[in-house]
Design an enzyme around this catalytic site. Structure first.
Site, PDB file in Angstrom:
ATOM      1  N   LYS A 193     104.356 -17.875   7.076  1.00  0.00           N
ATOM      2  CA  LYS A 193     103.930 -17.472   8.416  1.00  0.00           C
ATOM      3  C   LYS A 193     102.408 -17.454   8.480  1.00  0.00           C
ATOM      4  O   LYS A 193     101.760 -16.543   7.986  1.00  0.00           O
ATOM      5  CB  LYS A 193     104.463 -16.091   8.813  1.00  0.00           C
ATOM      6  CG  LYS A 193     104.327 -15.920  10.341  1.00  0.00           C
ATOM      7  CD  LYS A 193     104.264 -14.505  10.823  1.00  0.00           C
ATOM      8  CE  LYS A 193     102.916 -13.859  10.730  1.00  0.00           C
ATOM      9  NZ  LYS A 193     101.852 -14.462  11.558  1.00  0.00           N
ATOM     10  N   GLU A 226      97.246  -9.136  -1.373  1.00  0.00           N
ATOM     11  CA  GLU A 226      95.817  -9.408  -1.550  1.00  0.00           C
ATOM     12  C   GLU A 226      95.155  -8.887  -0.282  1.00  0.00           C
ATOM     13  O   GLU A 226      95.339  -9.455   0.793  1.00  0.00           O
ATOM     14  CB  GLU A 226      95.610 -10.905  -1.762  1.00  0.00           C
ATOM     15  CG  GLU A 226      94.325 -11.233  -2.471  1.00  0.00           C
ATOM     16  CD  GLU A 226      93.222 -11.560  -1.502  1.00  0.00           C
ATOM     17  OE1 GLU A 226      92.516 -10.610  -1.090  1.00  0.00           O
ATOM     18  OE2 GLU A 226      93.071 -12.734  -1.147  1.00  0.00           O
ATOM     19  N   CYS A 264      87.456 -11.716   2.083  1.00  0.00           N
ATOM     20  CA  CYS A 264      87.693 -10.407   1.458  1.00  0.00           C
ATOM     21  C   CYS A 264      86.787 -10.208   0.250  1.00  0.00           C
ATOM     22  O   CYS A 264      86.563  -9.093  -0.172  1.00  0.00           O
ATOM     23  CB  CYS A 264      89.162 -10.231   1.128  1.00  0.00           C
ATOM     24  SG  CYS A 264      89.900 -11.730   0.535  1.00  0.00           S
ATOM     25  N   GLU A 295      85.028  -2.129   5.715  1.00  0.00           N
ATOM     26  CA  GLU A 295      85.015  -3.593   5.714  1.00  0.00           C
ATOM     27  C   GLU A 295      84.686  -4.099   7.122  1.00  0.00           C
ATOM     28  O   GLU A 295      85.461  -3.896   8.055  1.00  0.00           O
ATOM     29  CB  GLU A 295      86.380  -4.126   5.270  1.00  0.00           C
ATOM     30  CG  GLU A 295      86.386  -5.630   5.121  1.00  0.00           C
ATOM     31  CD  GLU A 295      87.710  -6.175   4.589  1.00  0.00           C
ATOM     32  OE1 GLU A 295      88.774  -5.698   5.007  1.00  0.00           O
ATOM     33  OE2 GLU A 295      87.659  -7.100   3.757  1.00  0.00           O
TER      34      GLU A 295
HETATM   35  P1  ADP Z   1      93.903  -9.146  11.013  1.00  0.00           P
HETATM   36  O1  ADP Z   1      94.032  -7.820  11.741  1.00  0.00           O
HETATM   37  O2  ADP Z   1      92.563  -9.351  10.487  1.00  0.00           O
HETATM   38  O3  ADP Z   1      94.456 -10.281  11.786  1.00  0.00           O
HETATM   39  P2  ADP Z   1      96.296  -8.676   9.565  1.00  0.00           P
HETATM   40  O4  ADP Z   1      96.505  -8.022   8.245  1.00  0.00           O
HETATM   41  O5  ADP Z   1      96.773  -7.935  10.758  1.00  0.00           O
HETATM   42  O6  ADP Z   1      94.788  -9.021   9.686  1.00  0.00           O
HETATM   43  O7  ADP Z   1      96.960 -10.102   9.592  1.00  0.00           O
HETATM   44  C1  ADP Z   1      97.240 -10.898   8.475  1.00  0.00           C
HETATM   45  C2  ADP Z   1      98.597 -11.548   8.641  1.00  0.00           C
HETATM   46  O8  ADP Z   1      99.587 -10.523   8.681  1.00  0.00           O
HETATM   47  C3  ADP Z   1      98.778 -12.344   9.920  1.00  0.00           C
HETATM   48  O9  ADP Z   1      99.578 -13.479   9.631  1.00  0.00           O
HETATM   49  C4  ADP Z   1      99.522 -11.383  10.827  1.00  0.00           C
HETATM   50  O10 ADP Z   1     100.298 -12.012  11.815  1.00  0.00           O
HETATM   51  C5  ADP Z   1     100.409 -10.679   9.819  1.00  0.00           C
HETATM   52  N1  ADP Z   1     100.872  -9.352  10.233  1.00  0.00           N
HETATM   53  C6  ADP Z   1     100.239  -8.434  11.007  1.00  0.00           C
HETATM   54  N2  ADP Z   1     100.988  -7.338  11.177  1.00  0.00           N
HETATM   55  C7  ADP Z   1     102.139  -7.542  10.491  1.00  0.00           C
HETATM   56  C8  ADP Z   1     103.344  -6.787  10.287  1.00  0.00           C
HETATM   57  N3  ADP Z   1     103.499  -5.597  10.823  1.00  0.00           N
HETATM   58  N4  ADP Z   1     104.328  -7.326   9.530  1.00  0.00           N
HETATM   59  C9  ADP Z   1     104.174  -8.540   8.973  1.00  0.00           C
HETATM   60  N5  ADP Z   1     103.081  -9.305   9.133  1.00  0.00           N
HETATM   61  C10 ADP Z   1     102.071  -8.830   9.888  1.00  0.00           C
END
Ligand code: ADP
Length: 494
Positions: free
Chosen positions: A181, A256, A290, A389
């Site tokens: 994804k 990570e 990161c 961060e």
């Molecule tokens: P950012 O806020 O910088 O976009 P995230 O950690 O939210 O960083 O996003 C990293 C990845 O995790 C993206 O692919 C996002 O769609 C996914 N993501 C965000 N929230 C969730 C969740 N609750 N469950 C699974 N995947 C998630």
């Protein structure tokens, strides 16, 4: 390559079971070029039903793929590397249009490393092995490394093609099947990888690519009972949530997460080298990494001299059209990210940090995009801009006294992903490198990652090691086979 920023919007479908297909709901979402604010691609939006379809096809493909000879898995990954290399310019351009990063980075770092990553895991596919353990004569004991099963991989928006390679390489090499994804902001190049895997002869279902939003598609993947492992890269708070959710089905999890890497310049460093390295540390990918060296600690005795050089050099960094080969700092990846980073300029000022450079949006031709000029604050160690961060072209500089003070400050952080130090003294280099709690320590260099070398975090930066042969441990289960070559003892005296 044309440097024309605007482009006609593309349309992209989900990649499930070896085919590009529409989402079950028929819904799509707009992916934006952050250098222009215009739509780059209209992408089909995966939701629970699409995740179900993708997991089902990954599960069905598992028996075949896990039994496929290592030499065949290796050949397919090698072919993907060759195909990606042959389309390097096209992918690099799309990567830049989607993320806003300078094309010189997309070409030589993101694509260069991603191609090499597939090559490395092509070789590694043939190196997976267990061991024999000579416990006693009459016993033959050995271990097998079985693939984990169906792996869900969730990646962030800062390095889309590279994170795809880091995740897919070891998982597929080890015989797992995958549902990937990509981040909703940057799915364009990851989706195109499906074409290459098809051309390379990957059986349908082994890889599925399903962009969608975190709370819907991401959460459905983490909740799915037929997914055996989640590999995640992203924010620390999302990682926590994923781990909590995955605990319900006891999925294997590797994370990570965030970082706030200390970059320490000692008084005996080669100052010009340290200046260049420190700017590369924080402004590469607009600081959206990161490992970004966003906390710069400079020894008191050289502070003034070093800062003079740093500011002169930083002012010369070219912010511009990301498609121009001479641009060094491009756009932040989204409006949301721009707003977040920009808010830290106000936070820094409010907490009494001194703005030495930047802090403003780039104007002129760039005013429709999300460009922030390279920003430098003179800060205190305890300030929010030093501890949190920011994830942007945003540097906090702090003074330190001596080696002990540097180690103390470097380790006084919730994160532990990377760190760097600049010194000519071999004792200082090794002592500090050993004492800092972080997964990667650079000495007299920064940001150099090698596909052969393990990468991952301490503390709130997560756990598990990507890259290198170690990454294969995350995608295999060790099985012990114990064979008695003689007679089983008549324990019950029967
Ligand atoms: P950012 O806020 O910088 O976009 P995230 O950690 O939210 O960083 O996003 C990293 C990845 O995790 C993206 O692919 C996002 O769609 C996914 N993501 C965000 N929230 C969730 C969740 N609750 N469950 C699974 N995947 C998630």
């Amino acid at each position: 390559m044309t440097t024309e920023l605007s482009s006609k919007p593309m349309e992209q479908d989900l990649f499930i079971n070896g085919e590009y297909v529409k989402s079950a709901s028929g819904k799509s979402f707009d992916v934006i070029n952050p250098a222009t604010g215009e739509v780059l691609s209209k992408v089909q939006e995966a939701d629970k039903e699409d995740i179900d379809r993708a997991v089902k096809s990954a599960k069905a493909a598992f028996d075949t793929w896990s039994e496929t000879p290592a030499s065949t898995r290796s050949a397919i990954l090698n072919k993907v590397a060759d195909l990606l290399e042959s389309r390097k310019e096209e992918f690099a351009k799309l990567e830049t249009q989607n993320t806003g990063k300078p094309i010189v980075e997309s070409m030589f770092l993101d694509l260069g490393l991603a191609i090499d990553c597939f090559r490395f895991y092509s070789a590694a596919a043939r190196m997976i092995r267990g061991e024999t353990i000579p416990v006693a004569s009459g016993q033959l004991v050995y271990t097998l490394k079985d693939p984990v099963g169906v792996v869900g991989q969730i990646i962030p928006w800062n390095f889309p093609i590279l994170m795809s390679a880091w995740k897919l390489g070891p998982a597929l090499a080890a015989g797992n099947t995958v549902v990937l994804k990509p981040a909703e902001q940057t799915p364009v190049t990851a989706l195109k990888l499906g074409e290459l895997f098809n051309e390379a002869g990957l059986p349908p279902g082994v890889l599925n690519i399903v962009p969608g939003f975190g709370e819907t598609a991401g959460a459905a993947l983490v909740n799915h009972p037929d997914v055996d492992k989640i590999a995640f890269t992203g924010e620390t708070k999302t990682g926590r949530l994923i781990m909590e959710t995955a605990s319900k089905t006891l999925k294997r999890v590797s994370l990570e997460l965030g970082g706030k890497a200390p970059n320490i310049v000692f008084e005996d460093a080669d100052l010009d080298n340290a200046v260049h390295g420190s700017l590369f540390a924080v402004y590469l990918n607009q600081g959206q990494a990161c490992v970004s060296g966003s906390r710069l600690y400079v020894q008191e005795s050289i502070y003034d001299k070093f800062m003079e050089k740093l500011l002169v050099a930083a002012q010369k960094i070219k912010v511009g059209n990301p498609l121009d080969m001479t641009t060094k700092v491009g756009a932040l990846a989204s409006k949301e990210q721009f707003d977040k980073v920009y808010s830290y300029v106000a936070i820094g000022k409010a907490e009494g940090a001194k703005l030495l450079l930047g802090g403003d949006k780039a104007g002129g031709d760039l005013s429709n995009g999300f460009f922030l000029n390279p920003t430098i604050f003179e800060a205190e160690h305890t300030m929010r801009i030093t501890q949190e961060e920011v994830f942007g072209p945003f540097l906090s500089v702090i003074k330190f006294k001596d080696v002990n003070d540097a180690i103390l400050k470097a380790n006084d952080s919730q994160y532990g992903l990377a760190a760097a130090l600049w010194t000519k003294n071999v004792n200082t280099a090794h002592t500090v490198a050993r004492k800092i709690k972080a997964g990667t320590i650079w000495v007299n260099t920064y940001n150099f990652l090698f596909n052969e070398v393990p990468f991952g975090g301490f503390k709130n930066s997560g756990f598990g090691r990507e890259l290198g042969l170690q990454a294969l441990d995350m995608y295999t289960e060790s099985k012990s086979i114990c064979i008695d070559l003689g007679q089983h003892p008549n324990w019950f005296g029967l």
